[in-house]
Design an enzyme around this catalytic site. Structure first.
Site, PDB file in Angstrom:
ATOM      1  N   CYS A  27      37.453  47.733  36.452  1.00 40.55           N
ATOM      2  CA  CYS A  27      36.623  46.831  36.587  1.00 40.55           C
ATOM      3  C   CYS A  27      35.864  47.848  37.343  1.00 40.55           C
ATOM      4  O   CYS A  27      34.094  48.349  37.297  1.00 40.55           O
ATOM      5  CB  CYS A  27      36.797  45.550  37.488  1.00 40.55           C
ATOM      6  SG  CYS A  27      37.209  46.084  38.955  1.00 40.55           S
TER       7      CYS A  27
ATOM      8  N   GLU B 117      34.214  37.563  40.378  1.00 39.27           N
ATOM      9  CA  GLU B 117      34.504  38.867  40.224  1.00 39.27           C
ATOM     10  C   GLU B 117      34.165  39.041  39.669  1.00 39.27           C
ATOM     11  O   GLU B 117      35.386  38.994  38.258  1.00 39.27           O
ATOM     12  CB  GLU B 117      35.664  39.716  41.033  1.00 39.27           C
ATOM     13  CG  GLU B 117      35.951  38.862  42.696  1.00 39.27           C
ATOM     14  CD  GLU B 117      35.906  39.475  43.694  1.00 39.27           C
ATOM     15  OE1 GLU B 117      34.990  40.893  43.310  1.00 39.27           O
ATOM     16  OE2 GLU B 117      35.594  39.381  44.750  1.00 39.27           O
TER      17      GLU B 117
HETATM   18  P1  NDP Z   1      38.384  37.923  30.232  1.00 40.77           P
HETATM   19  O1  NDP Z   1      37.369  36.698  30.865  1.00 40.77           O
HETATM   20  O2  NDP Z   1      38.376  37.302  29.300  1.00 40.77           O
HETATM   21  O3  NDP Z   1      39.259  36.969  31.580  1.00 40.77           O
HETATM   22  C1  NDP Z   1      40.173  36.719  32.672  1.00 40.77           C
HETATM   23  C2  NDP Z   1      40.919  35.754  32.798  1.00 40.77           C
HETATM   24  O4  NDP Z   1      40.021  34.567  32.719  1.00 40.77           O
HETATM   25  C3  NDP Z   1      42.065  35.624  32.115  1.00 40.77           C
HETATM   26  O5  NDP Z   1      42.984  35.071  33.450  1.00 40.77           O
HETATM   27  C4  NDP Z   1      41.606  34.577  31.304  1.00 40.77           C
HETATM   28  O6  NDP Z   1      42.157  34.141  30.305  1.00 40.77           O
HETATM   29  C5  NDP Z   1      40.777  33.723  31.446  1.00 40.77           C
HETATM   30  N1  NDP Z   1      39.175  32.693  30.711  1.00 40.77           N
HETATM   31  C6  NDP Z   1      39.744  33.325  29.505  1.00 40.77           C
HETATM   32  N2  NDP Z   1      38.481  32.875  29.102  1.00 40.77           N
HETATM   33  C7  NDP Z   1      37.602  31.885  29.719  1.00 40.77           C
HETATM   34  C8  NDP Z   1      37.197  30.895  29.045  1.00 40.77           C
HETATM   35  N3  NDP Z   1      36.392  30.540  29.048  1.00 40.77           N
HETATM   36  N4  NDP Z   1      37.469  29.276  30.943  1.00 40.77           N
HETATM   37  C9  NDP Z   1      38.430  30.145  31.903  1.00 40.77           C
HETATM   38  N5  NDP Z   1      39.254  31.306  32.105  1.00 40.77           N
HETATM   39  C10 NDP Z   1      38.906  31.992  30.683  1.00 40.77           C
HETATM   40  O7  NDP Z   1      38.487  39.243  31.519  1.00 40.77           O
HETATM   41  P2  NDP Z   1      39.561  40.190  31.321  1.00 40.77           P
HETATM   42  O8  NDP Z   1      40.597  39.949  31.420  1.00 40.77           O
HETATM   43  O9  NDP Z   1      39.787  40.589  29.662  1.00 40.77           O
HETATM   44  O10 NDP Z   1      38.715  41.299  32.124  1.00 40.77           O
HETATM   45  C11 NDP Z   1      38.328  42.611  32.256  1.00 40.77           C
HETATM   46  C12 NDP Z   1      37.308  42.356  32.644  1.00 40.77           C
HETATM   47  O11 NDP Z   1      36.985  41.663  34.168  1.00 40.77           O
HETATM   48  C13 NDP Z   1      35.980  43.028  32.062  1.00 40.77           C
HETATM   49  O12 NDP Z   1      35.004  42.603  32.406  1.00 40.77           O
HETATM   50  C14 NDP Z   1      36.599  43.434  33.914  1.00 40.77           C
HETATM   51  O13 NDP Z   1      35.323  45.053  34.537  1.00 40.77           O
HETATM   52  C15 NDP Z   1      36.500  42.486  34.956  1.00 40.77           C
HETATM   53  N6  NDP Z   1      36.930  42.578  35.968  1.00 40.77           N
HETATM   54  C16 NDP Z   1      36.505  42.263  37.290  1.00 40.77           C
HETATM   55  C17 NDP Z   1      37.409  42.842  38.051  1.00 40.77           C
HETATM   56  C18 NDP Z   1      36.606  42.593  39.799  1.00 40.77           C
HETATM   57  O14 NDP Z   1      37.208  42.652  41.117  1.00 40.77           O
HETATM   58  N7  NDP Z   1      35.044  42.263  39.568  1.00 40.77           N
HETATM   59  C19 NDP Z   1      39.086  43.422  38.450  1.00 40.77           C
HETATM   60  C20 NDP Z   1      39.010  43.731  37.524  1.00 40.77           C
HETATM   61  C21 NDP Z   1      38.351  43.307  35.681  1.00 40.77           C
HETATM   62  P3  NDP Z   1      43.536  34.492  29.171  1.00 40.77           P
HETATM   63  O15 NDP Z   1      43.335  36.243  29.779  1.00 40.77           O
HETATM   64  O16 NDP Z   1      44.752  34.057  29.598  1.00 40.77           O
HETATM   65  O17 NDP Z   1      42.871  33.916  28.041  1.00 40.77           O
END
Ligand code: NDP
Length: 473
Positions: free
Chosen positions: A249, A215
């Site tokens: 998002c 997502e």
């Molecule tokens: P990130 O991709 O930075 O983080 C998302 C999750 O992934 C967090 O739990 C994060 O952990 C974890 N993460 C970070 N790096 C890694 C890695 N290398 N491997 C595995 N997991 C990892 O996104 P954001 O939290 O900043 O959210 C914003 C983004 O999410 C935007 O692009 C938005 O559009 C999208 N989004 C999409 C949605 C949808 O339903 N399609 C809904 C909401 C947001 P940690 O934060 O602990 O570092």
């Protein structure tokens, strides 16, 4: 650490799953109910934690988006899963069907699903997919974002108090843990987050051929047709863009309007936005940008566009330094920025919005189609032919017509992206199917006619002729 996670979170659930066999509708409903009860009992502390993580997110938004939104998904799944679970009969093929063979599709749980959520909707991105995961009879481990640490800890404690750890557990930690989480042999992995991180997650999941639901995000465009009521469009865009201060998002990212309507659109956006938020710094209705890093990121997009010559308009009557102390950032409209500027290239994910003008709507659609496929697309207008043309000539995860950000709230319709905005769905029956293995079962009839009909070796020319007669257009 992966060994620890495996031991304490994944292994016992996989063992329990194997031992359990069939997961009845009643058991699935009970598991969903325990998550519902957890949310109901802990809603105030969870809202307080989300408020603190954002530095003042309105409790009513946290209630509506993360608590009531998640409850909607969980209750819909609870109330519909027995209908979704029923085996589906399929026609068996001739000549065997004439001798009593039958076929059906059985929907079986996959096992243990890992779910990684984001900070912007820190409960919804975990619990809404969990609704589909549990409806399909699976168990789950949730990994909240460390960017919202109080929410993560509160959810962890609530889950420990209310949920069976062999069915659903929560694990908290930093990005290193998130990375290790993706290396595990889940039976399915759900990731919500940025497109760039989604690519890493999919690569990690490939090691064990773990199926993924991604997502992701993107630059969701708004197309305002010439037949649209500009004031109505401006009001709905102002409302939708201001939700969570654009940290959604599906937030409108780039608005396309006919050049002759640009002025009217900007004026109406300013009027409605200022009406919704007459004050900024001390206004508890304005969600702050989550942290300094994201505040600086959005500021830099706007500054970069301005430095490259774009016109930047404040959607409200505030000084340019407004919001820095409280991270309650005013909405700024960036008009026709350079294509190479950061704001034109990156998902904004905060309180700024690009406005672009077109002479012919086909130019706008061509520009959208030249980029990555977005998570959401919005069209405003009363011209139904144009609306259908836009639907036929674009592709996005979902669409709202004459409004923004609405379609993800449909609990009975699939929510998910396409291309760079993701793959797979949750919500509704499609979410149930996503986390079920659709297992085809063929059951032979009493009588097998193959030998008497000469269909077994040694093959005869009569059999070959019979097969050849089936080669028809
Ligand atoms: P990130 O991709 O930075 O983080 C998302 C999750 O992934 C967090 O739990 C994060 O952990 C974890 N993460 C970070 N790096 C890694 C890695 N290398 N491997 C595995 N997991 C990892 O996104 P954001 O939290 O900043 O959210 C914003 C983004 O999410 C935007 O692009 C938005 O559009 C999208 N989004 C999409 C949605 C949808 O339903 N399609 C809904 C909401 C947001 P940690 O934060 O602990 O570092």
């Amino acid at each position: 650490m992966p060994a620890d996670i495996l031991r304490t979170h994944l292994d016992p659930k996989q063992r329990a799953f194997r031992a359990e066999g069939v997961v009845s509708a009643t058991v699935r409903q009970q598991r969903l109910q325990s998550v519902i009860d957890m949310l109901v009992q802990h809603s105030d502390e969870l809202c307080q934690a989300m408020g603190e993580d954002f530095g003042g997110r309105p409790a009513v938004f946290s209630l509506a988006n993360d608590i009531v939104g998640s409850l909607g998904s969980l209750k819909h799944a609870r109330d519909h899963l027995s209908g979704w679970m029923a085996d589906e009969a399929r026609p068996a093929f001739p000549p065997f069907d004439a001798f009593g063979s039958t076929a059906w599709v059985r929907f079986q749980p996959k096992g243990v699903v890992g779910i990684i959520g984001t900070w912007n909707a820190p409960l919804f991105t975990l619990l809404s997919p969990l609704a589909s995961v549990l409806a399909a009879g699976n168990r789950a481990v949730l990994k909240p974002s460390e960017v919202a640490p109080r929410t993560a800890d509160t959810l962890l404690r609530a889950a420990q108090a209310c949920l069976d750890p062999e069915v659903v557990s929560v694990i908290t930690g930093d990005v290193a843990l998130a990375d290790q989480f993706t290396q595990l042999p889940w039976n399915h992995l759900v990731f919500t987050g940025a497109t760039a991180v989604g690519k890493k997650v999919m690569a990690a999941a490939a090691q064990h051929l773990v199926p993924v639901t991604l997502e992701l995000g993107g630059k969701s465009p708004v197309l305002i047709g010439r037949s649209a009521d500009i004031r109505n469009a401006a009001e709905r865009i102002a409302v939708g863009k201001s939700l969570n201060s654009g940290q959604l998002c599906v937030a409108p990212d780039t608005v396309w309007v006919h050049a002759s309507q640009l002025h009217a659109l900007i004026s109406a956006l300013q009027e409605y936005y200022a009406g919704l938020y007459p004050a900024l710094e001390s206004n508890p209705d304005v969600t702050p940008v989550i942290n300094e890093r994201h505040f600086a990121r959005v500021e830099s997009y706007v500054a970069d566009a301005g430095a490259r010559g774009a016109r930047v308009v404040m959607a409200g009557d505030w000084p340019s330094s407004a919001g820095a102390a409280s991270r309650r950032m005013p909405l700024r409209l960036v008009i026709n920025p350079d294509e190479q500027s950061d704001i034109a290239q990156q998902e904004i994910f905060g309180p700024a919005m690009v406005v672009r003008t077109y002479e012919d709507i086909t130019q706008a659609v061509a520009s959208i189609n030249a980029g990555e496929r977005p998570l959401a697309l919005y069209h405003f207008g009363n011209d139904l032919q144009e609306r259908d043309w836009v639907l036929d000539h674009t592709l996005s995860g979902g669409v709202s017509i004459n409004d923004v950000t609405m379609h993800p709230a449909l609990h009975d319709a699939p929510f998910g992206g396409v291309g760079a905005s993701g793959m797979g769905h949750y919500h509704g029956r499609e979410g149930f199917l996503e986390f079920s293995h659709m297992r085809t079962v063929y059951s032979a009839g009493q009588h097998d006619p193959r030998r008497e009909w000469g269909m077994l070796p040694p093959y005869t020319t009569a059999f070959e002729q019979m097969i050849r007669s089936a080669i028809t257009p």
